[in-house]
Scaffold this motif. Structure first.
Motif, PDB file in Angstrom:
ATOM      1  N   GLU A  60       0.840  -1.212   0.000  1.00  0.00           N
ATOM      2  CA  GLU A  60       0.000   0.000   0.000  1.00  0.00           C
ATOM      3  C   GLU A  60       0.867   1.250   0.000  1.00  0.00           C
ATOM      4  O   GLU A  60       0.587   2.216  -0.706  1.00  0.00           O
ATOM      5  CB  GLU A  60      -0.925   0.010   1.220  1.00  0.00           C
ATOM      6  N   VAL A  61       1.929   1.246   0.812  1.00  0.00           N
ATOM      7  CA  VAL A  61       2.838   2.400   0.862  1.00  0.00           C
ATOM      8  C   VAL A  61       3.506   2.587  -0.496  1.00  0.00           C
ATOM      9  O   VAL A  61       3.562   3.701  -1.031  1.00  0.00           O
ATOM     10  CB  VAL A  61       3.889   2.234   1.976  1.00  0.00           C
ATOM     11  N   LEU A  62       4.014   1.505  -1.057  1.00  0.00           N
ATOM     12  CA  LEU A  62       4.678   1.602  -2.369  1.00  0.00           C
ATOM     13  C   LEU A  62       3.719   2.078  -3.455  1.00  0.00           C
ATOM     14  O   LEU A  62       4.092   2.877  -4.310  1.00  0.00           O
ATOM     15  CB  LEU A  62       5.281   0.257  -2.762  1.00  0.00           C
ATOM     16  N   ARG A  63       2.475   1.606  -3.422  1.00  0.00           N
ATOM     17  CA  ARG A  63       1.502   2.059  -4.412  1.00  0.00           C
ATOM     18  C   ARG A  63       1.299   3.568  -4.293  1.00  0.00           C
ATOM     19  O   ARG A  63       1.221   4.283  -5.284  1.00  0.00           O
ATOM     20  CB  ARG A  63       0.180   1.324  -4.257  1.00  0.00           C
ATOM     21  N   GLY A  64       1.232   4.070  -3.053  1.00  0.00           N
ATOM     22  CA  GLY A  64       1.072   5.502  -2.861  1.00  0.00           C
ATOM     23  C   GLY A  64       2.278   6.286  -3.342  1.00  0.00           C
ATOM     24  O   GLY A  64       2.144   7.309  -4.002  1.00  0.00           O
ATOM     25  N   VAL A  65       3.478   5.792  -3.035  1.00  0.00           N
ATOM     26  CA  VAL A  65       4.702   6.475  -3.458  1.00  0.00           C
ATOM     27  C   VAL A  65       4.779   6.509  -4.977  1.00  0.00           C
ATOM     28  O   VAL A  65       5.019   7.557  -5.587  1.00  0.00           O
ATOM     29  CB  VAL A  65       5.950   5.787  -2.867  1.00  0.00           C
ATOM     30  N   LEU A  66       4.572   5.364  -5.606  1.00  0.00           N
ATOM     31  CA  LEU A  66       4.672   5.298  -7.067  1.00  0.00           C
ATOM     32  C   LEU A  66       3.531   6.032  -7.752  1.00  0.00           C
ATOM     33  O   LEU A  66       3.689   6.524  -8.867  1.00  0.00           O
ATOM     34  CB  LEU A  66       4.713   3.832  -7.524  1.00  0.00           C
ATOM     35  N   GLY A  67       2.388   6.132  -7.085  1.00  0.00           N
ATOM     36  CA  GLY A  67       1.240   6.827  -7.667  1.00  0.00           C
ATOM     37  C   GLY A  67       1.168   8.297  -7.315  1.00  0.00           C
ATOM     38  O   GLY A  67       0.224   8.990  -7.683  1.00  0.00           O
ATOM     39  N   GLY A  68       2.155   8.793  -6.566  1.00  0.00           N
ATOM     40  CA  GLY A  68       2.178  10.219  -6.229  1.00  0.00           C
ATOM     41  C   GLY A  68       1.325  10.597  -5.037  1.00  0.00           C
ATOM     42  O   GLY A  68       1.047  11.771  -4.815  1.00  0.00           O
ATOM     43  N   ASP A  69       0.864   9.627  -4.238  1.00  0.00           N
ATOM     44  CA  ASP A  69       0.066   9.917  -3.047  1.00  0.00           C
ATOM     45  C   ASP A  69       0.963   9.790  -1.813  1.00  0.00           C
ATOM     46  O   ASP A  69       1.305   8.689  -1.402  1.00  0.00           O
ATOM     47  CB  ASP A  69      -1.104   8.941  -2.947  1.00  0.00           C
ATOM     48  N   PRO A  70       1.350  10.893  -1.188  1.00  0.00           N
ATOM     49  CA  PRO A  70       2.296  10.846  -0.067  1.00  0.00           C
ATOM     50  C   PRO A  70       1.651  10.549   1.288  1.00  0.00           C
ATOM     51  O   PRO A  70       2.328  10.593   2.300  1.00  0.00           O
ATOM     52  CB  PRO A  70       2.885  12.254  -0.081  1.00  0.00           C
ATOM     53  N   THR A  71       0.368  10.248   1.313  1.00  0.00           N
ATOM     54  CA  THR A  71      -0.347  10.098   2.578  1.00  0.00           C
ATOM     55  C   THR A  71       0.293   9.084   3.510  1.00  0.00           C
ATOM     56  O   THR A  71       0.385   9.309   4.712  1.00  0.00           O
ATOM     57  CB  THR A  71      -1.808   9.677   2.306  1.00  0.00           C
ATOM     58  N   LEU A  72       0.745   7.940   3.000  1.00  0.00           N
ATOM     59  CA  LEU A  72       1.270   6.874   3.842  1.00  0.00           C
ATOM     60  C   LEU A  72       2.790   6.854   3.929  1.00  0.00           C
ATOM     61  O   LEU A  72       3.364   5.922   4.473  1.00  0.00           O
ATOM     62  CB  LEU A  72       0.782   5.515   3.324  1.00  0.00           C
ATOM     63  N   SER A  73       3.451   7.846   3.389  1.00  0.00           N
ATOM     64  CA  SER A  73       4.907   7.831   3.386  1.00  0.00           C
ATOM     65  C   SER A  73       5.460   9.156   3.908  1.00  0.00           C
ATOM     66  O   SER A  73       4.734  10.121   4.096  1.00  0.00           O
ATOM     67  CB  SER A  73       5.428   7.562   1.974  1.00  0.00           C
ATOM     68  N   VAL A  74       6.761   9.171   4.129  1.00  0.00           N
ATOM     69  CA  VAL A  74       7.458  10.363   4.608  1.00  0.00           C
ATOM     70  C   VAL A  74       8.563  10.673   3.614  1.00  0.00           C
ATOM     71  O   VAL A  74       9.294   9.779   3.190  1.00  0.00           O
ATOM     72  CB  VAL A  74       8.067  10.108   6.007  1.00  0.00           C
ATOM     73  N   ARG A  75       8.693  11.934   3.256  1.00  0.00           N
ATOM     74  CA  ARG A  75       9.773  12.325   2.344  1.00  0.00           C
ATOM     75  C   ARG A  75      11.117  12.102   3.011  1.00  0.00           C
ATOM     76  O   ARG A  75      11.255  12.180   4.228  1.00  0.00           O
ATOM     77  CB  ARG A  75       9.637  13.801   1.974  1.00  0.00           C
TER      78      ARG A  75
END
Length: 115
Positions: A60-75
């Motif tokens: 789920e985190v990787l999908r968000g990162v690759l899809g441009g959704d930063p909600t579940l990740s930290v820069r």
């Protein structure tokens, strides 16, 4: 004793919300008027089974990162800045420069915290 409005008959057991982990389910049991007899209280249930996820949590985190959704990740720069703040504290504790108040799990906390 649960409150039963005047004019209604029957018992009023408590409402319940159940959340199941395996299988993932949500059930809501409610006290409501009977379907055939509007003045007779009955138990009703709303339930659903949640479809299993196709991805793991990391997926789920990787999908968000690759899809441009930063909600579940930290820069990266934010993570590095956080470590610049936390690491000196960890180093000080490790070196014994800052005393840590230890206490038993489930207790009211360290004795030194009580007045």
């Amino acid at each position: 004793m649960p409150f039963v409005p005047r004019g209604l008959m029957g018992s009023a057991p408590g409402n319940r919300l159940r959340i199941g982990i395996h299988p993932e389910t949500v059930q809501l049991q409610l006290v409501m008027n009977g379907e055939q007899e509007p003045f007779l209280l009955g138990q009703g249930e709303l339930a659903t089974e949640i479809e299993p996820r196709m991805l793991t949590e990391y997926g789920e985190v990787l999908r968000g990162v690759l899809g441009g959704d930063p909600t579940l990740s930290v820069r990266g720069d934010v993570a590095e800045r956080c470590w610049h703040i936390v690491q000196p504290v960890l180093d000080a504790w490790q070196a014994g420069e800052v005393p840590r108040d230890e206490y038993a799990a489930g207790s009211a906390g360290p004795d030194s915290w009580r007045q």
